[in-house]
Write a protein that holds these residues in place. Structure first.
Motif, mmCIF file in Angstrom:
data_model
loop_
_atom_site.group_PDB
_atom_site.id
_atom_site.type_symbol
_atom_site.label_atom_id
_atom_site.label_comp_id
_atom_site.label_asym_id
_atom_site.label_seq_id
_atom_site.Cartn_x
_atom_site.Cartn_y
_atom_site.Cartn_z
ATOM 1 N N ILE A 1 109.824 32.932 105.487
ATOM 2 C CA ILE A 1 108.413 33.315 105.516
ATOM 3 C C ILE A 1 107.623 32.306 104.687
ATOM 4 C CG2 ILE A 1 106.748 35.104 104.871
ATOM 5 C CD1 ILE A 1 109.083 37.119 105.140
ATOM 6 N N TYR B 1 113.137 37.159 110.806
ATOM 7 C CA TYR B 1 112.622 35.838 110.453
ATOM 8 C C TYR B 1 113.610 35.126 109.535
ATOM 9 C CZ TYR B 1 108.284 37.860 112.195
ATOM 10 O OH TYR B 1 107.341 38.471 112.982
ATOM 11 N N THR C 1 114.579 37.857 102.616
ATOM 12 C CA THR C 1 114.275 36.635 103.370
ATOM 13 C C THR C 1 113.671 35.578 102.446
ATOM 14 O OG1 THR C 1 113.777 38.003 105.298
ATOM 15 C CG2 THR C 1 113.019 35.717 105.358
ATOM 16 N N ALA D 1 106.913 41.307 108.407
ATOM 17 C CA ALA D 1 108.189 40.989 107.763
ATOM 18 C C ALA D 1 109.049 42.221 107.523
ATOM 19 C CB ALA D 1 107.940 40.260 106.451
ATOM 20 N N GLU E 1 105.601 32.146 114.233
ATOM 21 C CA GLU E 1 104.616 33.202 114.463
ATOM 22 C C GLU E 1 103.656 33.184 113.283
ATOM 23 O OE1 GLU E 1 104.398 38.068 115.135
ATOM 24 O OE2 GLU E 1 106.326 37.003 115.156
ATOM 25 N N ALA F 1 112.799 43.022 112.374
ATOM 26 C CA ALA F 1 112.282 41.684 112.034
ATOM 27 C C ALA F 1 113.447 40.788 111.625
ATOM 28 C CB ALA F 1 111.273 41.782 110.904
ATOM 29 N N ARG G 1 113.384 31.512 113.784
ATOM 30 C CA ARG G 1 112.043 32.096 113.739
ATOM 31 C C ARG G 1 111.474 32.046 112.332
ATOM 32 N NH1 ARG G 1 111.717 37.695 115.075
ATOM 33 N NH2 ARG G 1 109.541 37.329 115.663
ATOM 34 N N LEU G 2 110.201 31.669 112.251
ATOM 35 C CA LEU G 2 109.479 31.631 110.983
ATOM 36 C C LEU G 2 108.216 32.476 111.101
ATOM 37 C CD1 LEU G 2 109.565 27.798 110.170
ATOM 38 C CD2 LEU G 2 111.184 29.546 109.414
ATOM 39 N N LEU G 3 107.820 33.067 109.998
ATOM 40 C CA LEU G 3 106.545 33.776 109.910
ATOM 41 C C LEU G 3 105.678 33.023 108.912
ATOM 42 C CD1 LEU G 3 104.752 36.249 110.560
ATOM 43 C CD2 LEU G 3 105.828 37.400 108.607
#
Length: 234
Positions: free
Chosen positions: A164, A161, A189, A154, A142, A159, A116-118
């Protein structure tokens, strides 16, 4: 050959495009020159996306200067061709903040593997481009529209991720402020700063704010994929 092809030419009488820039303007985030963005705005993604769509339809999109000024843009599509994805553009080396990572091995494939990436970008087309480019690479992306939203996502409980991505110039809270706030909140992160500033001073400002690496625009989708994979392999 019995097939049907549609060709459209759009001719304009504006300032035109220099012959040595006719191919470069199809790169993601590219503009004719820096003054174009300041005067007319835009993201520099329209031509890149349009060419990918045309090639996916068995055609192409090209530009050429016109004698006396202006430009000629030529679109072609094969009307009876099956829709296919355009091939990835050739990659070039990104500019990581840390020492150059080693090439991928069988233990570190160049794929998102569902991680998963933000990604934060105030421009809607920019967000779609990031989601498309990284989604095709196997990441679950996302997106949010500013640094404040990114900070809230974040640092929310639970969360998870993997990384980011922050555009540096955003309203409400820019990328520098968001990165600094994330670090102040204890977030470890990896953060990738995406910015049009490619100078050493821009890179240093990103690192000082807490970003893990600096990635300048313009870039190709494959470059972005490699930069994120490099970030996660460190």
């Amino acid at each position: 050959d019995g097939g049907a092809r549609l060709e459209i030419a759009v001719l304009d009488t504006g300032r035109g495009v220099a012959p040595d820039r006719c191919e470069a303007i199809f790169e993601p985030f590219a503009q004719v020159d820096a003054a174009t963005e300041r005067t007319h705005g835009g993201t520099g993604l329209g031509l890149s996306i349009s060419r990918e769509l045309a090639r996916g339809l068995g055609g192409d999109l090209t530009a050429e200067p016109r004698p006396g000024g202006g430009s000629a843009f030529r679109l072609s599509v094969a009307l009876d061709a099956p829709v296919q994805h355009a091939p990835d553009a050739p990659t070039r080396s990104p500019q990581p903040a840390s020492p150059q990572p080693q090439p991928a091995t069988s233990q570190s494939p160049r794929t998102g593997d569902g991680r998963r990436l933000l990604a934060a970008d105030d421009d809607e087309i920019g967000r779609k481009f990031l989601a498309l480019a990284l989604g095709k690479a196997g990441f679950a992306v996302e997106t949010v529209a500013d640094g404040a939203e990114a900070l809230a996502k974040a640092t929310a409980p639970g969360a998870d991720y993997a990384a980011i991505l922050l555009d540096m110039q955003m309203p409400v809270m820019d990328g520098l402020a968001a990165a600094a706030a994330m670090r102040d909140a204890g977030l470890t992160t990896p953060i990738l700063a995406i910015t049009g500033g490619a100078k050493d001073a821009d890179r240093d400002a990103c690192l000082t704010a807490g970003c893990t690496a600096h990635f300048p625009k313009p870039f190709r989708p494959a470059d972005l994929r490699d930069a994120v994979c490099d970030l996660l392999s460190e």
